[in-house]
Design an enzyme around this catalytic site. Structure first.
Site, PDB file in Angstrom:
ATOM      1  N   THR A 110     -97.859  16.112 -44.724  1.00 59.03           N
ATOM      2  CA  THR A 110     -97.583  15.224 -43.556  1.00 59.03           C
ATOM      3  C   THR A 110     -98.331  13.812 -43.463  1.00 59.03           C
ATOM      4  O   THR A 110     -98.921  13.510 -44.481  1.00 59.03           O
ATOM      5  CB  THR A 110     -97.784  15.898 -42.084  1.00 59.03           C
ATOM      6  OG1 THR A 110     -97.160  15.223 -41.238  1.00 59.03           O
ATOM      7  CG2 THR A 110     -98.997  16.447 -41.834  1.00 59.03           C
ATOM      8  N   LYS A 122     -97.428  11.258 -47.372  1.00 57.00           N
ATOM      9  CA  LYS A 122     -95.994  11.551 -47.783  1.00 57.00           C
ATOM     10  C   LYS A 122     -95.571  11.010 -49.128  1.00 57.00           C
ATOM     11  O   LYS A 122     -94.739  11.284 -50.170  1.00 57.00           O
ATOM     12  CB  LYS A 122     -94.860  11.444 -46.943  1.00 57.00           C
ATOM     13  CG  LYS A 122     -94.889  12.573 -45.720  1.00 57.00           C
ATOM     14  CD  LYS A 122     -93.946  12.604 -44.905  1.00 57.00           C
ATOM     15  CE  LYS A 122     -93.928  13.483 -43.813  1.00 57.00           C
ATOM     16  NZ  LYS A 122     -92.804  13.546 -42.970  1.00 57.00           N
ATOM     17  N   ASP A 159     -87.303  16.490 -44.345  1.00 57.31           N
ATOM     18  CA  ASP A 159     -87.118  16.088 -43.205  1.00 57.31           C
ATOM     19  C   ASP A 159     -85.764  15.722 -42.806  1.00 57.31           C
ATOM     20  O   ASP A 159     -85.286  16.146 -41.849  1.00 57.31           O
ATOM     21  CB  ASP A 159     -88.033  14.880 -43.272  1.00 57.31           C
ATOM     22  CG  ASP A 159     -89.525  15.073 -43.331  1.00 57.31           C
ATOM     23  OD1 ASP A 159     -89.996  16.148 -42.478  1.00 57.31           O
ATOM     24  OD2 ASP A 159     -89.988  14.459 -43.596  1.00 57.31           O
ATOM     25  N   GLY A 178     -85.376   1.823 -35.835  1.00 60.99           N
ATOM     26  CA  GLY A 178     -86.401   2.112 -36.857  1.00 60.99           C
ATOM     27  C   GLY A 178     -86.279   1.861 -38.424  1.00 60.99           C
ATOM     28  O   GLY A 178     -84.979   2.064 -38.807  1.00 60.99           O
ATOM     29  N   ALA A 179     -86.819   1.244 -39.467  1.00 63.08           N
ATOM     30  CA  ALA A 179     -86.764   1.256 -40.779  1.00 63.08           C
ATOM     31  C   ALA A 179     -88.059   1.321 -41.415  1.00 63.08           C
ATOM     32  O   ALA A 179     -88.343   0.916 -42.670  1.00 63.08           O
ATOM     33  CB  ALA A 179     -86.300  -0.363 -40.933  1.00 63.08           C
ATOM     34  N   GLY A 180     -88.879   2.253 -40.986  1.00 65.95           N
ATOM     35  CA  GLY A 180     -90.067   2.788 -41.720  1.00 65.95           C
ATOM     36  C   GLY A 180     -89.677   3.900 -42.600  1.00 65.95           C
ATOM     37  O   GLY A 180     -88.581   4.394 -42.576  1.00 65.95           O
ATOM     38  N   ALA A 232     -90.111   7.010 -41.572  1.00 65.13           N
ATOM     39  CA  ALA A 232     -89.355   8.287 -40.973  1.00 65.13           C
ATOM     40  C   ALA A 232     -87.845   7.889 -41.038  1.00 65.13           C
ATOM     41  O   ALA A 232     -87.094   8.808 -41.248  1.00 65.13           O
ATOM     42  CB  ALA A 232     -89.678   8.311 -39.411  1.00 65.13           C
ATOM     43  N   MET A 254     -86.665  11.731 -32.830  1.00 62.04           N
ATOM     44  CA  MET A 254     -87.453  12.629 -33.845  1.00 62.04           C
ATOM     45  C   MET A 254     -88.848  13.139 -33.502  1.00 62.04           C
ATOM     46  O   MET A 254     -89.383  13.987 -34.149  1.00 62.04           O
ATOM     47  CB  MET A 254     -87.485  11.700 -35.187  1.00 62.04           C
ATOM     48  CG  MET A 254     -85.844  11.906 -35.775  1.00 62.04           C
ATOM     49  SD  MET A 254     -85.814  10.663 -37.084  1.00 62.04           S
ATOM     50  CE  MET A 254     -86.987  11.185 -38.371  1.00 62.04           C
ATOM     51  N   TYR A 259     -91.275  14.837 -30.549  1.00 59.10           N
ATOM     52  CA  TYR A 259     -91.192  15.879 -29.470  1.00 59.10           C
ATOM     53  C   TYR A 259     -92.345  15.821 -28.729  1.00 59.10           C
ATOM     54  O   TYR A 259     -93.433  15.200 -29.230  1.00 59.10           O
ATOM     55  CB  TYR A 259     -91.004  17.124 -30.096  1.00 59.10           C
ATOM     56  CG  TYR A 259     -92.086  17.727 -30.783  1.00 59.10           C
ATOM     57  CD1 TYR A 259     -91.964  17.517 -32.320  1.00 59.10           C
ATOM     58  CD2 TYR A 259     -93.202  18.536 -30.470  1.00 59.10           C
ATOM     59  CE1 TYR A 259     -92.997  18.003 -33.112  1.00 59.10           C
ATOM     60  CE2 TYR A 259     -94.039  18.993 -31.208  1.00 59.10           C
ATOM     61  CZ  TYR A 259     -94.224  18.785 -32.494  1.00 59.10           C
ATOM     62  OH  TYR A 259     -95.061  19.242 -33.448  1.00 59.10           O
TER      63      TYR A 259
END
Ligand code: ATR
Length: 275
Positions: free
Chosen positions: A62, A66, A102, A127-129, A131, A220, A222
């Site tokens: 994590t 990664k 993921d 987002g465009a990172g 994740a 994504m 929580y």
């Protein structure tokens, strides 16, 4: 002898992965141990090597390792290549195999658990990172009609859209990159928040009419309470889900890859929800 696995990150104290894998092991009768490993920011490789030398069979990876996990693997799956990141490693005959579970965790939660059909739908990814990049291939595999990536730094959204547009998996979808300000007048059936705004208790600058009738908003992240994104979506008529199901599903996919058995996720999601 009990096969040992771990999740490696920094920080790691908050991780629910040991609890999830312990529940999977009980349910499937598999004899495994699963612990948390805090790696120093400059010590991912050495932490991994010590665990492997002590007989560890594999790890989940994590934040923030990664990318490093992807780089040091000997063999890498296509979905990890597309993500340019790995959250799963398996140690096998002196070799390290990497994968990324993921994205499939996200799509299994959306399609199987929430009963939302992705095929032909208009999807907005915020987002465009890392994740966001990690979930693009599994999303495209379901053939949405449109996959729009919106990002504060528009260049990153444009670059991702351009990279993925040329992959065979994108053949049935129109892919584009936008800045948030260009979303006005566009409506989506599914809006996924892959930005880190929920960590900062901030709202991505979304127009209220981004949610089409019957839309699903998926965060994504929580938490115990709805994120500003989910609260905004609910206030504008969307159904909502946080990312707890995704967390459990990516773990289930890892468990399947290590052990050859797919655990039931619904009871484990319920267990975490009630905790
Ligand atoms: P991760 O690996 O979690 O994706 P990241 O690569 O740092 O982390 O990406 C964070 C994402 O959240 C990016 O898309 C970022 O937008 P920029 O590329 O413009 O930095 C987005 N993000 C973070 N804070 C944000 C905010 N306050 N409003 C909108 N987007 C935000």
């Amino acid at each position: 002898m009990t096969d040992r696995y771990a999740v490696v990150g920094n920080p790691i104290a908050h991780s629910k992965s040991p609890e999830i894998h312990a529940a999977f092991a009980r349910q499937t009768g598999q004899d495994i141990g699963y612990s948390k490993l805090l790696a120093p920011l400059d010590g991912f490789r050495s932490t991994l090597e010590s665990f492997r030398a002590a007989g560890g069979k594999g790890v989940n990876v994590t934040v923030p390792f990664k990318l490093e996990a992807f780089d040091l693997a000997d063999e890498v799956s296509q979905r990890a290549k597309d993500a340019e990141a790995a959250n799963y490693l398996r140690f096998d005959n002196g070799r390290i195999h990497a994968d990324n579970t993921d994205g499939v965790g996200l799509t299994r939660d959306i399609v199987h658990n929430l009963g939302f059909r992705l095929a032909g739908k208009r999807v907005l990814l915020l987002g465009a990172g890392g994740a966001a990049q990690g979930v693009l291939t599994p999303l495209l595999e379901y053939e949405p009609s449109i996959l729009t990536i919106a990002n504060r730094t528009v260049e990153k959204a444009l670059r991702l859209a351009e990279t993925f547009r040329h992959k065979p998996v994108a053949a049935s979808s129109v892919l584009c990159g936008l800045r948030f300000g260009e979303l006005a007048g566009h409506h989506f059936d599914l809006v996924i928040n892959a930005t880190s705004t929920s960590l900062q208790e901030e709202l991505p600058p979304l127009p209220a009419d981004a949610f089409a009738a019957g839309a699903l908003a998926y965060d994504m992240m929580y938490g115990a309470t709805p994120s500003p994104f989910l609260a905004f979506a609910a206030a504008h008529g969307a159904k909502t889900s946080d990312g707890l199901g995704m967390l459990v599903e990516q773990a289930a996919e890892s468990f399947l890859l290590w052990r050859g058995v797919r655990p039931e996720t619904a009871p484990v999601i319920a267990l975490l929800r009630n905790a």
